[in-house]
Motif scaffolding. Structure first.
Motif, PDB file in Angstrom:
ATOM      1  N   LEU A 209      -0.592  -4.208  -8.593  1.00  0.00           N
ATOM      2  CA  LEU A 209      -1.098  -3.769  -7.293  1.00  0.00           C
ATOM      3  C   LEU A 209      -2.604  -3.991  -7.184  1.00  0.00           C
ATOM      4  O   LEU A 209      -3.098  -4.444  -6.152  1.00  0.00           O
TER       5      LEU A 209
ATOM      6  N   GLN B 247      -6.475   0.292   4.898  1.00  0.00           N
ATOM      7  CA  GLN B 247      -5.446   0.993   4.115  1.00  0.00           C
ATOM      8  C   GLN B 247      -5.279   2.435   4.587  1.00  0.00           C
ATOM      9  O   GLN B 247      -4.170   2.935   4.707  1.00  0.00           O
ATOM     10  N   GLY B 248      -6.398   3.116   4.835  1.00  0.00           N
ATOM     11  CA  GLY B 248      -6.307   4.484   5.338  1.00  0.00           C
ATOM     12  C   GLY B 248      -5.638   4.507   6.703  1.00  0.00           C
ATOM     13  O   GLY B 248      -4.829   5.394   7.001  1.00  0.00           O
TER      14      GLY B 248
ATOM     15  N   VAL C 263       1.672   2.484  -3.428  1.00  0.00           N
ATOM     16  CA  VAL C 263       0.633   3.015  -4.306  1.00  0.00           C
ATOM     17  C   VAL C 263       0.897   4.469  -4.683  1.00  0.00           C
ATOM     18  O   VAL C 263       0.774   4.861  -5.833  1.00  0.00           O
ATOM     19  N   GLY C 264       1.283   5.260  -3.673  1.00  0.00           N
ATOM     20  CA  GLY C 264       1.497   6.682  -3.904  1.00  0.00           C
ATOM     21  C   GLY C 264       2.580   6.953  -4.918  1.00  0.00           C
ATOM     22  O   GLY C 264       2.658   8.037  -5.485  1.00  0.00           O
TER      23      GLY C 264
ATOM     24  N   PHE D 238      -4.536  -6.249  -4.257  1.00  0.00           N
ATOM     25  CA  PHE D 238      -5.605  -5.752  -3.383  1.00  0.00           C
ATOM     26  C   PHE D 238      -6.904  -6.529  -3.609  1.00  0.00           C
ATOM     27  O   PHE D 238      -7.662  -6.766  -2.673  1.00  0.00           O
TER      28      PHE D 238
ATOM     29  N   ASP E  28       0.820  -1.211   0.000  1.00  0.00           N
ATOM     30  CA  ASP E  28       0.000   0.000   0.000  1.00  0.00           C
ATOM     31  C   ASP E  28       0.851   1.257   0.000  1.00  0.00           C
ATOM     32  O   ASP E  28       0.488   2.266  -0.581  1.00  0.00           O
ATOM     33  N   SER E  29       2.005   1.199   0.676  1.00  0.00           N
ATOM     34  CA  SER E  29       2.824   2.409   0.695  1.00  0.00           C
ATOM     35  C   SER E  29       3.470   2.638  -0.664  1.00  0.00           C
ATOM     36  O   SER E  29       4.007   3.704  -0.935  1.00  0.00           O
TER      37      SER E  29
ATOM     38  N   LEU F 104      -1.910   3.947   6.319  1.00  0.00           N
ATOM     39  CA  LEU F 104      -1.282   5.156   5.778  1.00  0.00           C
ATOM     40  C   LEU F 104      -1.093   6.217   6.869  1.00  0.00           C
ATOM     41  O   LEU F 104      -0.003   6.756   7.048  1.00  0.00           O
TER      42      LEU F 104
END
Lengths: 212, 212
Positions: B138, B180-181, B124-125, B142, B121-122, B184
């Motif tokens: 990705l 995920q939020g 993704v950005g 998910f 997830d990190s 993050l």
């Protein structure tokens, strides 16, 4: 290193001529576009120079190094996010207002087809652990965002719209968490479902604390 | 470009000697560490060579380019995430199991002090919009994760533990979104609150669909 806490930043800004302010803004916007598109890591000061059509001496007049430019980009993105969420943010003090805010966010993000968008969150993944200053800039942007959400929920709590056993701060953090996770997954999948479903669940959870 | 759909990848893997497999694994692990620490953008093939202690010819024997290496890192991280969530993932078919899974995640992330951690997830950005193949890798990671969560909720729905008006797929997506939020924001703030609060709200919302 220029001084970058809020007061000093604005007094520094005041000292700039209008033309200087315009140049600084053009640099930040160019950097924001590039970083959103290709990532912070892949964006060099030379790229920014080229995109903003400024010379190296101009660029380094406003920003000592890339780290300082990244911080300015984050502050700029945060401002844009808060502006876009007006007039709702800060007045999220009813279920109707929360729902309207949710609809606005979905509308904004759908309009952008989940590309780039409000990019402060999409920058989080890129912040290497050593970059403490950049991290703290992001932390404070999110804290402000959370505070705006929390304020309305506290108001609903005080007015008895939310039950006394509701925790407005916890609910605000949960809503921000759902929003960030939703943005991340919607951006990745390029579809509205994660953002809409995540926000709806968080709002549904908040609604489960309605007083009657 | 080596063939990378699942079947071809494993047949390709079978063709490698044990020593070759070890070298490939060492390269992936080195790349994963570097990318988690300093970001994908800042990690060059030369960095990976140095960290994994392999020559360029060895590195390029296993991975044609950085993009292919990034995809392998993502697949590796996804595998590690799924492994860490055993024995819960895939058996999230009761409120107790969901709560135990939540506790495990908090425990894993707290143990890592919210550094690096499950890094798909990190990443993704950092995925630039042009990198379609990396993005789709990705997306499929998910989707698999979401599927595992969804399976248990469908089971609870079928058994009547969840009310008939509950939407197991929507609830699974909401839970993944909160997770995920939470990851993050917890990673950004280096504290458990966002992850714990986000997960608890999502689980609270799921519980609000309990049949009795």
């Amino acid at each position: 290193m220029k001084n970058t806490d809020d007061n000093n930043q604005s007094s520094y800004k005041l000292k700039l001529t209008l033309k200087g302010q315009a140049t600084r803004a053009r640099i930040i916007e160019a950097a924001a576009d590039l970083m959103a598109e290709q990532g912070i890591g892949r964006t060099s000061m030379e790229d920014v120079q080229r995109q903003a059509k400024v010379g190296a001496s101009q660029l380094y007049h406003y920003f000592d190094d890339k780290k300082e430019l990244v911080r300015a980009v984050i502050a700029h993105q945060a401002e844009a996010i808060f502006e876009a969420q007006q007039p709702y943010l800060g007045k999220l003090d009813s279920f109707e207002a929360l729902q309207a805010w949710r609809n606005l966010i979905i509308e904004i993000q759908s309009g952008r087809q989940f590309k780039n968008g409000c990019s402060i969150d999409s920058l989080v993944g890129e912040i290497a652990e050593s970059e403490e200053e950049v991290r703290s800039e992001l932390v404070s942007c999110f804290a402000q965002w959370e505070g705006e959400i929390s304020r309305g929920l506290h108001d609903m709590h005080a007015r008895g719209v939310l039950r006394s056993d509701a925790d407005p701060d916890g609910l605000a953090l949960a809503l921000l968490t759902a929003l960030q996770g939703g943005l991340l997954l919607s951006r990745l999948r390029r579809e509205v479902a994660p953002l809409a479903t995540g926000l709806d669940a968080a709002l549904g959870y908040i609604r489960s604390f309605a007083a009657n």
